[in-house]
Enzyme design. Structure first.
Site, PDB file in Angstrom:
ATOM      1  N   SER A  57       0.826  -1.213   0.000  1.00 19.48           N
ATOM      2  CA  SER A  57       0.000   0.000   0.000  1.00 19.48           C
ATOM      3  C   SER A  57       0.862   1.265   0.000  1.00 19.48           C
ATOM      4  O   SER A  57       2.000   1.258   0.483  1.00 19.48           O
ATOM      5  CB  SER A  57      -0.900   0.034   1.240  1.00 19.48           C
ATOM      6  OG  SER A  57      -1.874  -0.972   1.168  1.00 19.48           O
ATOM      7  N   ALA A  58       0.296   2.339  -0.520  1.00 21.59           N
ATOM      8  CA  ALA A  58       0.964   3.643  -0.452  1.00 21.59           C
ATOM      9  C   ALA A  58       1.151   4.024   1.017  1.00 21.59           C
ATOM     10  O   ALA A  58       0.277   3.747   1.850  1.00 21.59           O
ATOM     11  CB  ALA A  58       0.126   4.697  -1.159  1.00 21.59           C
TER      12      ALA A  58
END
Length: 211
Positions: A57-58
């Site tokens: 994930s970012a």
């Protein structure tokens, strides 16, 4: 962008509100959780592929989910979707040695790599990696103070609601319509009542269930 610049940006943008979350993200080396050829991009605020059709994930989403769930020192946390192990490592820093993160991954190769990585980086004492269907949770370790789901469900799995402690919080992306996902915050009151808040539109890989 380096790690310090990224964390400063996430604080400015409001994704990180608590000092302990900032400190946790500063401590965890994200470059260790991405493929070697992608290490130069480790501190860009975006998801990156980690193999097996999955992503890390970012950073802003990792911070946002931890803040939204109110994860704190001493919490017992369930994470559905281990992926690279990065999110689990950041949560392990937040919960400290008094807490524990149980994380479940359906793809054995990813789980094995995450377990090796987490142990090598010193998180083996507070992160336990399971292989299995994340929508079923880990009943033998329940109940959990907090549950974080890093894949989009069609609906909130009943089994995860059962494994959430009264007074607990779950943060989970739900696909409300084809191609449209919303991050939900689910509160379970001390008497077991469920209340759902919609937080923001998101885009996650789908939560795959065996059933």
């Amino acid at each position: 962008m380096n790690k310090e610049e990224l964390i400063a940006k996430l604080i400015r943008e409001g994704y990180i509100a608590r000092k302990e979350v900032a400190e946790a993200m500063l401590k965890v080396p994200r470059e260790e959780f991405v493929p070697e050829e992608l290490r130069p991009y480790a501190y860009e605020d975006r998801p990156l592929p980690i193999g097996e059709g999955q992503t890390i994930s970012a950073p802003h989403m990792v911070a946002y989910m931890i803040e939204a769930a109110g994860i704190k020192r001493g919490d017992k946390v369930l994470e559905v979707g281990t992926g690279s192990g990065y999110h689990a490592a950041v949560m392990a820093e937040v919960v400290g040695p008094e807490g524990h993160v149980f994380t479940i991954e359906r793809i054995p190769e990813l789980a094995e790599r995450a377990k090796e990585r987490l142990e090598r980086l010193g998180y083996g004492d507070r992160v336990t990696v399971y292989v299995g269907d994340g929508s079923k949770g880990i009943p033998e370790e329940a109940p959990f103070d907090k549950i974080i789901v890093t894949a989009a469900a069609k609906e909130i799995p009943e089994e995860l609601l059962r494994q959430l402690k009264p007074g607990g919080i779950m943060v989970i992306p739900v696909e409300e319509a084809p191609g449209f996902q919303v991050l939900y915050r689910v509160h379970k009151s001390p008497d077991g009542k469920i209340r759902i808040e919609k937080l923001l539109p998101v885009m996650f890989v789908p939560l795959v269930s065996d059933s």
